[in-house]
Design an enzyme around this catalytic site. Structure first.
Site, PDB file in Angstrom:
ATOM      1  N   TRP A 124      -7.840  32.723  13.361  1.00  0.00           N
ATOM      2  CA  TRP A 124      -6.915  31.983  14.238  1.00  0.00           C
ATOM      3  C   TRP A 124      -7.388  30.560  14.465  1.00  0.00           C
ATOM      4  O   TRP A 124      -6.577  29.626  14.518  1.00  0.00           O
ATOM      5  CB  TRP A 124      -6.670  32.743  15.541  1.00  0.00           C
ATOM      6  CG  TRP A 124      -5.838  33.957  15.301  1.00  0.00           C
ATOM      7  CD1 TRP A 124      -6.233  35.255  15.432  1.00  0.00           C
ATOM      8  CD2 TRP A 124      -4.477  34.000  14.823  1.00  0.00           C
ATOM      9  NE1 TRP A 124      -5.200  36.096  15.076  1.00  0.00           N
ATOM     10  CE2 TRP A 124      -4.118  35.359  14.700  1.00  0.00           C
ATOM     11  CE3 TRP A 124      -3.537  33.027  14.494  1.00  0.00           C
ATOM     12  CZ2 TRP A 124      -2.852  35.772  14.266  1.00  0.00           C
ATOM     13  CZ3 TRP A 124      -2.276  33.431  14.055  1.00  0.00           C
ATOM     14  CH2 TRP A 124      -1.947  34.786  13.941  1.00  0.00           C
TER      15      TRP A 124
ATOM     16  N   ASP B  19      -7.074  29.048  23.074  1.00  0.00           N
ATOM     17  CA  ASP B  19      -6.065  30.005  22.605  1.00  0.00           C
ATOM     18  C   ASP B  19      -6.474  31.381  23.122  1.00  0.00           C
ATOM     19  O   ASP B  19      -7.284  32.082  22.517  1.00  0.00           O
ATOM     20  CB  ASP B  19      -6.013  29.997  21.071  1.00  0.00           C
ATOM     21  CG  ASP B  19      -5.061  31.065  20.527  1.00  0.00           C
ATOM     22  OD1 ASP B  19      -4.462  31.805  21.333  1.00  0.00           O
ATOM     23  OD2 ASP B  19      -4.925  31.134  19.289  1.00  0.00           O
TER      24      ASP B  19
ATOM     25  N   LYS C 219       0.319  40.505  23.249  1.00  0.00           N
ATOM     26  CA  LYS C 219      -0.913  41.285  23.294  1.00  0.00           C
ATOM     27  C   LYS C 219      -1.207  41.774  24.711  1.00  0.00           C
ATOM     28  O   LYS C 219      -1.322  42.966  24.927  1.00  0.00           O
ATOM     29  CB  LYS C 219      -2.072  40.457  22.740  1.00  0.00           C
ATOM     30  CG  LYS C 219      -1.972  40.377  21.206  1.00  0.00           C
ATOM     31  CD  LYS C 219      -2.238  39.044  20.619  1.00  0.00           C
ATOM     32  CE  LYS C 219      -1.853  39.058  19.138  1.00  0.00           C
ATOM     33  NZ  LYS C 219      -1.916  37.754  18.526  1.00  0.00           N
TER      34      LYS C 219
HETATM   35  C1  LIG Z   1      -1.695  36.778  17.709  1.00  0.00           C
HETATM   36  C2  LIG Z   1      -2.419  35.506  17.818  1.00  0.00           C
HETATM   37  C3  LIG Z   1      -1.820  34.273  17.508  1.00  0.00           C
HETATM   38  C4  LIG Z   1      -0.423  34.166  16.964  1.00  0.00           C
HETATM   39  O1  LIG Z   1       0.505  34.376  17.935  1.00  0.00           O
HETATM   40  P1  LIG Z   1       2.075  34.212  17.647  1.00  0.00           P
HETATM   41  O2  LIG Z   1       2.625  34.415  19.009  1.00  0.00           O
HETATM   42  O3  LIG Z   1       2.444  35.271  16.647  1.00  0.00           O
HETATM   43  O4  LIG Z   1       2.314  32.856  17.111  1.00  0.00           O
HETATM   44  C5  LIG Z   1      -2.567  33.126  17.684  1.00  0.00           C
HETATM   45  N1  LIG Z   1      -3.825  33.171  18.136  1.00  0.00           N
HETATM   46  C6  LIG Z   1      -4.435  34.344  18.437  1.00  0.00           C
HETATM   47  C7  LIG Z   1      -5.842  34.333  18.939  1.00  0.00           C
HETATM   48  C8  LIG Z   1      -3.757  35.537  18.278  1.00  0.00           C
HETATM   49  O5  LIG Z   1      -4.357  36.699  18.585  1.00  0.00           O
END
Ligand SMILES: *Cc1c(COP(=O)(O)O)cnc(C)c1O
Length: 360
Positions: A102, A172, A196
């Site tokens: 990521w 993030d 999540k």
């Molecule tokens: C799942 C995830 C993403 C992507 O998220 P989207 O909502 O599908 O764009 C980005 N960063 C992390 C750390 C993730 O776990």
């Protein structure tokens, strides 16, 4: 069919109590004669849902007054672009810590707008750890420092918040938000896709310090400017209303449970017992350095990869689903977010022990 324990990395399990509440309110929300999905986002009824969700999130995370909470769309992936567009603020470079898949995506997107300085990288270590604080090299001219506190694919989680001094820290938090208390005041901006630990896919939460808003790159689309959403209470256009409603119910569930400290205690216990089961066997292993192991995403491999298929089959039969590891890592991955009951982790541990006894 009975509900299964779903170990998916995302979209992931939601608390059963939340789904039941949503079911009971589906056709007729609070005597309105309508579903939430059918209501005007600007009406009094939906506004109360919206305000409850925002204030519950503010209470849960103890978000200071000088931070805006934005409810956006486009996923965490859109933030990879919105962050440089909004936070460069006349500077030309930004610093990124690279701890896995990521981070890399965030870096690749930022390079379209800025000179990216890699402040630290654990790639040489196959992304099996997080850098230590003294390994982070942060040039003074950086517009911000971006990192991924929890790498969802590698299962690597920072055990500390990097100190970026006066340079805004951007995180993030997609796969670890609300899993434990954090000090929001240490961050310039926090973002997370909802699917999540917050609610259904389609909603993206951004928490941003207000002095960082309003200095976008020339040519930034209106919808990609945080100011647009901050000035309009996330109602510049139609927000994802049902996602917001469900997120609000998840926040309520967390508050009833005792908030993020209570959640952290449960999460730590769940993760520790699964790592103990992995470490206590010669059959299962996890490659991540012990002090950087994720509480949320726990990859593990079997000593004999040829048994992966059989393991997954037996797990499925036992109601333990979506355990297949990410294609880049192989093996298994158990994502055990807030909504995964401790009984689900216990069931996985029992299955692992049984499988090992038969097949090791
Ligand atoms: C799942 C995830 C993403 C992507 O998220 P989207 O909502 O599908 O764009 C980005 N960063 C992390 C750390 C993730 O776990």
């Amino acid at each position: 069919m009975a509900r299964v324990y779903n170990f998916s990395a995302g979209p992931a399990m939601l608390p059963e109590a939340v789904l039941q509440k949503a079911q009971s309110e589906m056709l007729d929300w609070h005597d309105s004669g309508m579903s939430i999905m059918e209501m005007s986002h600007r009406g009094k009824q939906f506004m109360s849902v919206y305000e409850q969700a925002e204030s519950a999130l503010r209470r849960l995370m103890n978000i200071p007054e000088n931070y805006k909470v934005l409810f956006l769309q486009g996923g965490a992936s859109s933030q990879f672009a919105m962050i440089p567009m909004n936070l460069l603020r006349g500077k030309t470079s930004a610093a990124y810590i690279n701890t896995g898949a990521w981070s890399k995506k965030a870096i690749a997107e930022a390079k379209r707008y800025a000179t990216v300085h890699i402040a630290a990288s654990t790639e040489d270590n196959k992304f099996c750890s997080a850098p230590t604080a003294d390994q982070i090299d942060l040039p003074a001219e950086s517009a911000y420092l971006h990192y991924t506190p929890n790498e969802t694919i590698g299962g690597v989680e920072f055990s500390y918040v990097p100190d970026s001094g006066d340079i805004p820290l951007v995180a993030d938090l997609s796969s670890t938000i609300l899993s434990r208390p954090i000090d929001v005041s240490k961050f310039g901006l926090i973002y997370a896709g909802a699917q999540k630990n917050i609610g259904p896919a389609g909603l993206t939460v951004v928490i941003v310090r207000d002095d960082l808003i309003g200095q976008t790159l020339d040519g930034t689309p209106t919808m990609f400017d945080y100011k647009t959403h901050a000035d309009n209470g996330s109602m510049y256009n139609t927000p994802p209303t049902y996602g917001l409603y469900l997120a609000g119910r998840v926040f309520e569930w967390l508050e009833q449970l005792g908030g993020l400290s209570a959640m952290a205690e449960i999460n730590e216990r769940k993760a520790n017992k699964l790592y103990a089961a992995i470490d206590g066997s010669d059959f299962y292993s996890n490659p991540v350095a012990k002090d950087c192991r994720s509480w949320m995403n726990i990859p593990f491999t079997l000593a004999n990869a040829e048994l992966d298929g059989l393991f997954l089959e037996q797990a499925n039969a036992a109601g333990l689903v979506t355990l297949k590891g990410h294609r880049s890592v192989g093996g298994m991955r158990a994502s055990i977010y807030n909504a995964m009951p401790e009984a689900g982790v216990d069931a996985l541990i029992s299955l692992m022990a049984e499988f090992e006894q038969k097949h090791a």
